[in-house]
Design an enzyme around this catalytic site. Structure first.
Site, short mmCIF file in Angstrom:
data_model
loop_
_atom_site.label_atom_id
_atom_site.label_comp_id
_atom_site.label_asym_id
_atom_site.label_seq_id
_atom_site.Cartn_x
_atom_site.Cartn_y
_atom_site.Cartn_z
N ALA A 1 61.69 47.72 20.35
CA ALA A 1 62.76 48.88 20.14
C ALA A 1 63.95 48.85 22.28
CB ALA A 1 61.97 49.61 20.05
N TYR B 1 57.32 48.93 19.67
CA TYR B 1 57.78 49.45 21.27
C TYR B 1 58.46 48.19 21.81
CZ TYR B 1 58.05 51.90 25.87
OH TYR B 1 58.29 52.34 26.66
N SER C 1 62.35 48.92 29.72
CA SER C 1 60.59 48.67 29.96
C SER C 1 60.51 47.13 29.89
CB SER C 1 59.25 49.12 29.15
OG SER C 1 58.14 48.47 28.67
N GLY D 1 65.40 62.66 27.53
CA GLY D 1 63.74 63.29 27.72
C GLY D 1 63.81 63.98 29.08
N ASP E 1 67.20 67.18 20.55
CA ASP E 1 66.32 65.91 19.36
C ASP E 1 68.03 64.81 19.41
OD1 ASP E 1 65.80 63.96 17.96
OD2 ASP E 1 64.99 64.60 16.45
#
Length: 252
Positions: free
Chosen positions: A164, A161, A147, A16, A67
């Site tokens: 995850a 999110y 995060s 990414g 991907d």
């Protein structure tokens, strides 16, 4: 910014890496001497710009579209890296997305699965794919991008999110223990509010200002600040750090 760590002779894959933290990380690793494979799925222009910036520093880099939620794509990404560079030393599992905000009662099964795939499954597949090579080389670094949401539960329709990223943290700690005998360290970096396209895409301006005002340092961070922490974790200086989730969130 000058190089701070000696990553010369090292090869890194950053997933990414076409924008935001991933792109800044690819550039930072290269600045510190590493050759970098810039993975992207949709941000082709950003990935190519990152490669150009790295090559302008007289470092080696190329972009690979893959991907990373699909095993076949991941296998090809790793194979291409080995064919081109002959080794892999650093994997940065940066690929991730909130996809869209949704209160839990409105979160579809498809959205839940997609968020889990891009944030958690991608880290699992990429780590699994590079581990045999890291073992052969008797060492390496895996760095996952988590995060602050994993600790807070997410704000305003981001529970999928946050869940995850919580899984990413557990994966990081468990994998660190599993790979420690092979001199492979596994850590995660957990950013808070960082000025990236991700932030502007998924946050309303008034909400963003409120969160920044509640941050002790009273500002958002930059992708480059996160990238320098990743570069440190990739270096020999961080050789005795593993299984850690390192916050970079302005004191939140």
């Amino acid at each position: 910014m000058a190089a701070q760590f000696d990553l010369r002779g090292k090869v890194a894959i950053v997933t990414g890496a076409g924008s935001g933290i991933g792109r800044a990380t690819a550039v930072a690793l290269a600045r510190n001497g590493a050759a970098v494979v810039v993975n992207y799925l949709s941000s082709e222009q950003g990935a190519n710009e990152a490669v150009a910036e790295i090559q302008a520093m007289r470092r080696n880099a190329f972009a690979v579209r893959a991907d990373v939620t699909r095993l076949g794509d991941v296998s090809q990404l790793v194979l291409t890296t080995l064919q081109y560079f002959g080794r892999i030393d650093i994997l940065v599992n940066n690929a991730g997305s909130l996809i869209q905000r949704a209160p839990i009662e409105e979160c579809s099964e498809a959205l839940w699965d997609a968020v889990m795939a891009v944030n958690v499954k991608s880290a699992f597949l990429c780590s699994q794919a590079v581990i045999p090579q890291l073992k052969r080389q008797q060492g390496g670094r895996i760095i996952n991008i988590s995060s602050l949401a994993a600790e807070t539960g997410g704000l305003g329709g981001a529970l999928h999110y946050a869940s995850a990223k919580g899984a990413v943290n557990s994966f990081t700690r468990g994998l660190a223990r599993e790979l420690a005998p092979y001199k492979i360290t596994v850590n995660a970096v957990a950013p808070g509010i960082i000025n990236t396209p991700f932030l502007t895409k998924f946050s309303q301006p008034e909400t963003l200002q409120k969160v920044i005002s509640e941050t002790p340092l009273r500002r958002a961070g930059t992708p480059e600040e996160v990238a320098e922490l990743v570069a440190y974790l990739a270096s020999e200086e961080a050789g005795f750090i593993t299984g850690e989730i390192m916050a970079i969130d302005g004191g939140r």
